[in-house]
Motif scaffolding. Structure first.
Motif, mmCIF file in Angstrom:
data_model
loop_
_atom_site.group_PDB
_atom_site.id
_atom_site.type_symbol
_atom_site.label_atom_id
_atom_site.label_comp_id
_atom_site.label_asym_id
_atom_site.label_seq_id
_atom_site.Cartn_x
_atom_site.Cartn_y
_atom_site.Cartn_z
ATOM 1 N N LEU A 177 0.828 -1.205 0.000
ATOM 2 C CA LEU A 177 0.000 0.000 0.000
ATOM 3 C C LEU A 177 0.862 1.255 0.000
ATOM 4 C CD1 LEU A 177 -2.636 -1.055 2.711
ATOM 5 C CD2 LEU A 177 -2.710 -1.451 0.239
ATOM 6 N N LEU A 178 0.565 2.160 -0.919
ATOM 7 C CA LEU A 178 1.202 3.472 -0.943
ATOM 8 C C LEU A 178 0.276 4.496 -0.292
ATOM 9 C CD1 LEU A 178 2.693 3.663 -4.560
ATOM 10 C CD2 LEU A 178 3.534 2.413 -2.557
ATOM 11 N N ASP A 179 0.850 5.484 0.383
ATOM 12 C CA ASP A 179 0.005 6.501 1.011
ATOM 13 C C ASP A 179 -0.370 7.572 -0.012
ATOM 14 O OD1 ASP A 179 2.260 8.105 0.731
ATOM 15 O OD2 ASP A 179 2.407 8.628 2.851
ATOM 16 N N GLU A 180 -1.169 8.523 0.418
ATOM 17 C CA GLU A 180 -1.679 9.545 -0.503
ATOM 18 C C GLU A 180 -0.547 10.380 -1.087
ATOM 19 O OE1 GLU A 180 -5.058 13.109 -0.657
ATOM 20 O OE2 GLU A 180 -4.532 12.179 1.272
ATOM 21 N N ALA A 181 0.444 10.757 -0.268
ATOM 22 C CA ALA A 181 1.518 11.626 -0.742
ATOM 23 C C ALA A 181 2.354 10.947 -1.829
ATOM 24 C CB ALA A 181 2.409 12.036 0.437
ATOM 25 N N LEU A 182 2.749 9.704 -1.611
ATOM 26 C CA LEU A 182 3.562 8.999 -2.607
ATOM 27 C C LEU A 182 2.731 8.702 -3.856
ATOM 28 C CD1 LEU A 182 6.174 7.756 -3.509
ATOM 29 C CD2 LEU A 182 5.586 5.675 -2.218
ATOM 30 N N THR A 183 1.467 8.386 -3.672
ATOM 31 C CA THR A 183 0.597 8.149 -4.824
ATOM 32 C C THR A 183 0.533 9.382 -5.716
ATOM 33 O OG1 THR A 183 -0.749 6.489 -3.687
ATOM 34 C CG2 THR A 183 -1.779 7.660 -5.532
ATOM 35 N N ARG A 184 0.389 10.559 -5.104
ATOM 36 C CA ARG A 184 0.321 11.787 -5.897
ATOM 37 C C ARG A 184 1.629 12.011 -6.665
ATOM 38 N NH1 ARG A 184 -3.972 12.201 -6.900
ATOM 39 N NH2 ARG A 184 -2.874 12.607 -8.854
ATOM 40 N N ARG A 185 2.752 11.718 -6.047
ATOM 41 C CA ARG A 185 4.040 11.893 -6.736
ATOM 42 C C ARG A 185 4.156 10.909 -7.905
ATOM 43 N NH1 ARG A 185 9.274 11.752 -3.484
ATOM 44 N NH2 ARG A 185 9.982 12.520 -5.525
ATOM 45 N N VAL A 186 3.732 9.671 -7.672
ATOM 46 C CA VAL A 186 3.790 8.665 -8.734
ATOM 47 C C VAL A 186 2.970 9.115 -9.942
ATOM 48 C CG1 VAL A 186 3.060 6.318 -9.366
ATOM 49 C CG2 VAL A 186 4.292 6.717 -7.220
ATOM 50 N N LEU A 187 1.769 9.645 -9.687
ATOM 51 C CA LEU A 187 0.887 10.025 -10.782
ATOM 52 C C LEU A 187 1.220 11.390 -11.370
ATOM 53 C CD1 LEU A 187 -2.547 8.739 -9.385
ATOM 54 C CD2 LEU A 187 -0.945 7.581 -10.922
ATOM 55 N N ASP A 188 1.602 12.352 -10.544
ATOM 56 C CA ASP A 188 1.851 13.713 -11.030
ATOM 57 C C ASP A 188 3.251 13.880 -11.615
ATOM 58 O OD1 ASP A 188 -0.667 14.273 -10.134
ATOM 59 O OD2 ASP A 188 -0.032 15.377 -8.345
ATOM 60 N N GLU A 189 4.236 13.198 -11.015
ATOM 61 C CA GLU A 189 5.619 13.350 -11.452
ATOM 62 C C GLU A 189 6.083 12.199 -12.330
ATOM 63 O OE1 GLU A 189 8.143 14.047 -8.058
ATOM 64 O OE2 GLU A 189 6.565 15.200 -7.048
ATOM 65 N N GLY A 190 5.241 11.211 -12.500
ATOM 66 C CA GLY A 190 5.605 10.079 -13.341
ATOM 67 C C GLY A 190 6.689 9.194 -12.741
ATOM 68 N N ILE A 191 6.766 9.122 -11.415
ATOM 69 C CA ILE A 191 7.773 8.272 -10.777
ATOM 70 C C ILE A 191 7.483 6.812 -11.108
ATOM 71 C CG2 ILE A 191 8.622 7.415 -8.552
ATOM 72 C CD1 ILE A 191 8.195 10.197 -7.430
ATOM 73 N N ASP A 192 8.487 6.118 -11.596
ATOM 74 C CA ASP A 192 8.346 4.696 -11.924
ATOM 75 C C ASP A 192 8.634 3.890 -10.663
ATOM 76 O OD1 ASP A 192 8.314 2.156 -12.941
ATOM 77 O OD2 ASP A 192 9.682 2.558 -14.605
ATOM 78 N N VAL A 193 7.608 3.697 -9.850
ATOM 79 C CA VAL A 193 7.800 3.050 -8.558
ATOM 80 C C VAL A 193 8.284 1.612 -8.717
ATOM 81 C CG1 VAL A 193 5.385 2.317 -8.378
ATOM 82 C CG2 VAL A 193 6.690 2.696 -6.302
ATOM 83 N N ALA A 194 7.918 0.964 -9.821
ATOM 84 C CA ALA A 194 8.331 -0.427 -10.025
ATOM 85 C C ALA A 194 9.818 -0.548 -10.338
ATOM 86 C CB ALA A 194 7.517 -1.057 -11.157
ATOM 87 N N ALA A 195 10.440 0.541 -10.808
ATOM 88 C CA ALA A 195 11.858 0.508 -11.153
ATOM 89 C C ALA A 195 12.722 1.249 -10.141
ATOM 90 C CB ALA A 195 12.069 1.107 -12.546
ATOM 91 N N ALA A 196 12.104 1.759 -9.083
ATOM 92 C CA ALA A 196 12.853 2.530 -8.094
ATOM 93 C C ALA A 196 13.885 1.651 -7.386
ATOM 94 C CB ALA A 196 11.898 3.137 -7.070
ATOM 95 N N PRO A 197 15.078 2.190 -7.111
ATOM 96 C CA PRO A 197 16.090 1.392 -6.405
ATOM 97 C C PRO A 197 15.671 1.089 -4.971
ATOM 98 C CG PRO A 197 16.792 3.679 -6.602
ATOM 99 C CD PRO A 197 15.548 3.544 -7.431
ATOM 100 N N LEU A 198 16.300 0.075 -4.400
ATOM 101 C CA LEU A 198 15.954 -0.341 -3.044
ATOM 102 C C LEU A 198 16.146 0.790 -2.047
ATOM 103 C CD1 LEU A 198 15.019 -2.660 -1.245
ATOM 104 C CD2 LEU A 198 17.416 -3.350 -0.994
ATOM 105 N N SER A 199 17.143 1.652 -2.282
ATOM 106 C CA SER A 199 17.394 2.765 -1.359
ATOM 107 C C SER A 199 16.206 3.720 -1.314
ATOM 108 C CB SER A 199 18.660 3.519 -1.780
ATOM 109 O OG SER A 199 18.541 3.991 -3.119
#
Length: 277
Positions: free
Chosen positions: A124-146
């Motif tokens: 589960l992602l929270d509201e803040a990270l969800t907004r960044r994923v959708l608004d900034e196009g963050i590829d959460v599936a490819a994000a590094p472990l760090s």
């Protein structure tokens, strides 16, 4: 062991094209591309249709859009109609707000086994990270472990160990029934098993428990359940809770059916036979 050949990913959606686009584009990036995508649309407006048309034009795999009129929450019908439009012998149900990792298809294929379904896992992602994923196009599936560790430490996601560890196909099959982790947002089922129990039951009213009903009916029909944790995790984007007016009555129906060992949906796949003809 026989594994699934062509997989059909049935993605349910309703009026959330930004999330749907993130999910489908993550599907495009799978390291196993022997699958097709069916968008099972529960009555979305033209914005979603335009989104699907853009995605279809860029898709590296077959992609089809199955739409039905908006007459309230009818996810069970959308999933059934998506199943009927699918060509695969194995159906993976995925919600339009659940972003798969790069090996999602490969892991579901590896876990597929005759006589079993796979109940996948989610983060589960929270509201803040969800907004960044959708608004900034963050590829959460490819994000590094760090980056993922930072999100976890700051409370933006509820798990991380499942992303760092892959558990082999050992000890996953449960012979006894459990209500834990039944989620149709990430569920792999053989098409022949869905047909055997008449698919999802469309007689449920409003939100809730049509997924539990399917899994318990499959269990009574002889289909065992595999736990897909530490293999099939998806990133579940935050959203406001749906109205749950009918949840308690739906749960009561499921418990009654479980006690009676019901296997057949009252209204399901067979009731759409005229559409497939």
């Amino acid at each position: 062991m026989r594994h699934a050949q062509t997989i059909s990913v049935v993605i349910t959606t309703y009026n959330r094209p930004d999330a749907l686009e993130a999910v489908v584009r993550a599907c495009f990036m799978q390291n196993d591309k022997n699958f097709e995508i069916i968008i099972a649309d529960d009555g979305s407006t033209a914005n979603t249709r335009a989104c699907v048309e853009r995605l279809a034009a860029a898709s590296p795999v077959p992609l089809r859009h199955v739409w039905q009129p908006d007459q309230g929450f009818r996810a069970a019908m959308a999933r059934n109609r998506g199943t009927l439009a699918a060509h695969g012998d194995y159906i993976v149900f995925l919600d339009g707000d659940c972003i798969p990792q790069r090996d999602f298809i490969a892991r579901h294929r590896a876990l597929s086994q005759p006589g079993c379904l796979v109940s996948g896992s989610r983060i589960l992602l929270d509201e803040a990270l969800t907004r960044r994923v959708l608004d900034e196009g963050i590829d959460v599936a490819a994000a590094p472990l760090s980056a993922r560790l930072g999100w976890r430490l700051r409370g933006h996601m509820n798990k991380i160990i499942q992303l760092a560890v892959r558990w082999p196909d050992l000890g996953r099959t449960k012979k006894s029934f459990s209500w834990r982790r039944i989620k149709s947002c990430n569920l792999g089922v053989w098409r022949s098993d869905l047909e055997r129990v008449n698919g999802f039951d469309e007689s449920f009213t409003g939100w809730g428990h049509e997924d539990s009903d399917l899994v318990v009916r499959l269990f009574h029909a002889g289909v065992m359940r595999k736990d897909g944790a530490f293999a099939t995790e998806v990133f579940h984007l935050w959203h406001r809770e749906a109205r749950r007016d009918q949840e308690s009555s739906n749960r009561k129906v499921v418990l009654e059916r479980a006690a009676a060992r019901v296997t057949q949906a009252a209204v399901g796949l067979r009731e759409h036979a005229h559409e497939a003809a």
